[in-house]
Scaffold this motif. Structure first.
Motif, short mmCIF file in Angstrom:
data_model
loop_
_atom_site.label_atom_id
_atom_site.label_comp_id
_atom_site.label_asym_id
_atom_site.label_seq_id
_atom_site.Cartn_x
_atom_site.Cartn_y
_atom_site.Cartn_z
N PRO A 67 1.05 -0.69 -0.20
CA PRO A 67 0.32 -0.02 0.25
C PRO A 67 0.89 1.09 -0.27
O PRO A 67 0.55 1.99 -0.04
CB PRO A 67 -0.59 -0.32 1.12
N GLN A 68 2.02 1.00 0.48
CA GLN A 68 2.64 2.72 0.34
C GLN A 68 3.34 2.67 -0.72
O GLN A 68 3.24 4.37 -1.70
CB GLN A 68 3.83 2.32 1.27
N LYS A 69 3.86 1.33 -1.54
CA LYS A 69 3.69 2.33 -3.62
C LYS A 69 3.01 1.84 -4.17
O LYS A 69 2.78 2.78 -5.50
CB LYS A 69 4.89 1.35 -3.48
N LEU A 70 1.43 1.75 -4.19
CA LEU A 70 -0.13 0.82 -4.95
C LEU A 70 -0.94 1.27 -4.33
O LEU A 70 -1.52 1.32 -3.52
CB LEU A 70 0.57 -0.59 -5.74
N GLY A 71 -1.64 2.40 -4.87
CA GLY A 71 -2.76 2.36 -4.43
C GLY A 71 -3.92 1.72 -6.01
O GLY A 71 -3.51 1.35 -6.81
N ALA A 72 -5.00 2.08 -5.45
CA ALA A 72 -6.40 1.56 -6.73
C ALA A 72 -7.59 2.24 -6.41
O ALA A 72 -7.67 2.87 -6.13
CB ALA A 72 -6.35 0.03 -6.04
N PHE A 73 -7.80 2.47 -7.92
CA PHE A 73 -9.45 2.77 -8.73
C PHE A 73 -10.18 1.91 -8.41
O PHE A 73 -9.93 0.85 -9.54
CB PHE A 73 -9.26 3.83 -9.17
N GLY A 74 -11.71 1.53 -8.13
CA GLY A 74 -12.36 0.77 -8.64
C GLY A 74 -12.65 0.91 -9.26
O GLY A 74 -13.16 2.01 -9.48
N ASN B 226 -16.42 1.40 0.85
CA ASN B 226 -16.60 0.81 2.31
C ASN B 226 -16.10 -0.62 2.71
O ASN B 226 -16.07 -1.20 4.07
CB ASN B 226 -17.82 0.65 2.44
N ILE B 227 -16.05 -1.57 1.83
CA ILE B 227 -15.35 -3.23 2.66
C ILE B 227 -14.63 -3.29 1.98
O ILE B 227 -13.36 -3.49 2.09
CB ILE B 227 -16.38 -3.85 1.24
N LEU B 228 -13.57 -3.05 0.04
CA LEU B 228 -12.28 -3.10 -0.01
C LEU B 228 -11.96 -1.80 0.30
O LEU B 228 -10.28 -2.34 0.41
CB LEU B 228 -11.89 -3.33 -1.56
N LYS B 229 -11.85 -0.91 0.90
CA LYS B 229 -11.50 0.31 1.02
C LYS B 229 -10.86 0.77 0.32
O LYS B 229 -8.93 1.35 0.21
CB LYS B 229 -10.25 0.17 2.17
N LEU B 230 -11.06 0.54 -0.67
CA LEU B 230 -9.52 1.34 -2.06
C LEU B 230 -9.67 2.65 -2.35
O LEU B 230 -10.09 3.41 -1.62
CB LEU B 230 -10.43 0.57 -3.19
N ASP B 231 -9.16 3.07 -3.16
CA ASP B 231 -8.22 5.12 -2.75
C ASP B 231 -9.22 6.26 -3.12
O ASP B 231 -8.82 6.82 -3.62
CB ASP B 231 -6.37 4.91 -3.14
N SER C 127 -17.84 11.13 -1.22
CA SER C 127 -16.95 10.24 -1.11
C SER C 127 -15.67 10.83 -0.99
O SER C 127 -15.21 9.89 0.45
CB SER C 127 -16.49 9.21 -2.40
N GLY C 128 -15.37 11.86 -1.58
CA GLY C 128 -13.99 12.75 -0.66
C GLY C 128 -12.99 12.12 -1.32
O GLY C 128 -11.78 12.30 -0.57
N VAL C 129 -13.28 10.91 -2.50
CA VAL C 129 -11.96 10.47 -3.10
C VAL C 129 -11.26 10.82 -3.93
O VAL C 129 -12.15 11.39 -4.61
CB VAL C 129 -12.36 8.68 -2.66
#
Length: 582
Positions: free
Chosen positions: A421-428, A447-452, A480-482
């Motif tokens: 998670p430090q190097k990689l983020g993910a869009f749902g 809410n479930i997968l906690k994606l970024d 959503s604020g993301v």
């Protein structure tokens, strides 16, 4: 010393006329408005008055959209003859001040050749005026070859003005500030795709509105073009000496003019007022142009010398890019070492696609390889990448298959992200057109997968404005604020020719026009696959924020405050500063 446009005599190559015989003909055809706008007022006397007001020494008259051919070849031939003889008569009354671009009845090639010969050889008009598409036939049409052969023999100057492509007929203001510009670029690239640029080297082209979007989109276009013609870049650089562009509708020193001058060079930019259509704005654009950072010699070239060279010289005119012209600053670019647009294809998604689509071919798809990506990040000096999905073929499937693939991807990319998670983020990934799915999937991803963040896949062109946006979905994204990545569904092919390739740009432009600015302002949108268009078109497209799409009337009060008091045009300011990761 402050520049004063009145000190320079001008030759105006972008000067439309709307004589009674033309307007009467359009009305008889049932064309009471031109793309939603009233017919402009024009007379010979008005034209001479405008010329005197801003120091225009010579104009070259032309007929604008919708053109002269309405399905009947014989009628169009007669109509062109009447218009050309009318323009010749005006020129004869003002031989030192008025020239003209003749109309021809393309796509009727025989009639067009006959009229070209008559207009240039007998009437002695200055060149030919063509629309960007002739009844939806672009300039590279294989049937136009014999017409170009005649034009090439005469070293003809051809003036190109945009008209609406079929897809744009229902988009009102977006048509003028977006689709018109794209159509000019499309037709000149279509001419090249045919090989005509090699076959007819003696034709010079005058392109309206700075060549449309060619200066901004050229790198993306040329890379796509190389698949068809590996030599196209060198060929274009040689043929570029035959291309000239006017400054109409691009007189903004913060992006459009600098990009245009740097691309074409100061020997290849000419003056265009856009009269008679620009009766309310031609002085404004003159003032805008006067603020541009050119020296005396360059202004002199643009206003007169370049145009004289176009018509008088039989040879190509050398171009030299002006690399030192800089746009006005938008403020400091944030040096953010996050790569927001990085595609990830988990093996699980490949297998899922094969199960729901037996024709799916994965041979050219590279499965996710964490080690390779981390090495690339290190070499490219990125601190983090945000992963997203790109499968253009996916959107051809039925809704239930699409949603099942998206769910598989979201769960798989969450696992990949969680390993580093430090190097990689993910869009749902969610389907913006399938609103009920999107509303549920956003909740699951966050809410479930906690994606970024969320990546919305959009298809904008072809829809009516009222079909483009759902307030529930826009509100959920805002709250959503993301970060929200905006990705076109049709992200392959050649921009402009694939009209949906640039849908993320259309997403932002249409949001402005539909008065969804609060959602734009309070959501961290990141646009992809824009090919450089968003900031290039920020000023002209930004004006859509001030137009009520339901009443087609300007929100004049807010526009006046923004332009003259705060000096921050709301729509343009957003487009200049929105995040873009192509």
């Amino acid at each position: 010393m402050k520049f004063k446009s009145a000190n320079y005599l001008k030759w105006d190559t972008h000067h439309h006329i709307n004589p009674k015989i033309y307007e009467d003909e359009l009305r008889q055809m049932g064309i009471d408005k031109v793309n939603g706008l009233d017919h402009p007022k024009w007379s010979e006397k008005m034209m001479m008055k405008w010329m005197d007001e801003i120091g225009i020494e010579r104009v070259f008259m032309s007929i604008s959209t919708p053109g002269v051919h309405f399905g009947d070849d014989d009628h169009s031939r007669r109509f062109c003859r009447r218009l050309n003889e009318y323009m010749a008569s005006v020129s004869k009354r003002h031989p030192d001040r008025v020239g003209a671009f003749a109309v021809v009845p393309l796509p009727d090639v025989e009639g067009a050749i006959e009229e070209l010969k008559y207009a240039l050889d007998v009437l002695k008009l200055d060149g030919i005026g063509l629309l960007s598409n002739l009844n939806l036939n672009y300039l590279g049409h294989e049937g136009f070859r014999r017409f170009y052969e005649e034009a090439d023999k005469r070293n003809t100057v051809i003036y190109i003005h945009p008209t609406a492509p079929e897809i744009a007929s229902k988009y009102y203001l977006l048509n003028y500030v977006y689709f018109f510009k794209l159509d000019t670029t499309r037709t000149i690239i279509d001419f090249m795709r045919s090989g005509y640029h090699r076959d007819f080297p003696n034709i010079k082209f005058l392109l309206s509105h700075g060549g449309g979007v060619l200066p901004a989109i050229y790198p993306t276009l040329i890379e796509a073009f190389k698949a068809e013609n590996p030599n196209i870049e060198a060929e274009f650089e040689q043929w570029k000496s035959q291309l000239f562009v006017d400054n109409a509708l691009i007189s903004y020193s913060d992006e459009m003019l600098p990009t245009t001058f740097n691309f074409f060079g100061d020997n290849h930019v000419v003056y265009g007022s856009d009269l008679c259509w620009a009766q309310r704005s031609y002085k404004y654009y003159m003032k805008q142009f006067s603020m541009f950072n050119l020296n005396h010699g360059q202004f002199k070239k643009v206003f007169k010398d370049n145009v004289k060279s176009v018509f008088k010289s039989k040879e190509s005119i050398e171009y030299s890019p002006v690399h030192n012209i800089k746009p006005e600053s938008y403020g400091e670019e944030k040096k953010n070492r996050i790569k927001y647009h990085y595609h990830c294809m988990p093996k699980s998604v490949i297998e899922h696609l094969k199960s729901v689509n037996t024709s799916f071919c994965s041979d050219k798809i590279e499965p996710w390889n964490a080690k390779k990506v981390l090495n690339w990040m290190d070499k490219s000096h990125y601190e983090k990448v945000m992963l997203s999905l790109e499968i253009p073929d996916l959107w051809q499937l039925k809704d239930d298959a699409i949603t099942s693939v998206l769910r598989t991807y979201n769960e798989s990319v969450a696992e990949i992200r969680n390993k580093n998670p430090q190097k990689l983020g993910a869009f749902g990934a969610v389907d913006f057109e399938n609103v009920e799915h999107a509303l549920k999937e956003i909740d699951y991803c966050l809410n479930i997968l906690k994606l970024d963040g969320i990546c919305i896949y959009v298809k904008m062109v072809g829809k009516l404005y009222g079909e483009m946006f759902d307030d529930r979905l826009l509100k959920k994204l805002m709250l959503s604020g993301v970060p929200v990545l905006v990705h076109p569904k049709a992200s392959s092919g050649m921009p402009i020719f694939n009209v949906n390739y640039l849908d993320s740009a259309v997403f932002a432009f249409a949001m402005l026009y539909m008065d969804q600015y609060e959602y734009l302002k309070h959501t961290d949108f990141i646009l992809t696959h824009t090919a450089g268009l968003v900031r290039f078109l920020a000023r002209p497209v930004g004006v859509m924020h001030y137009v009520d799409p339901h009443k087609h009337k300007a929100r004049k009060g807010q526009a006046l405050v923004d332009i003259y008091i705060t000096q921050k045009e709301t729509g343009a300011h957003y487009l200049k500063n929105v995040k873009i990761d192509d």
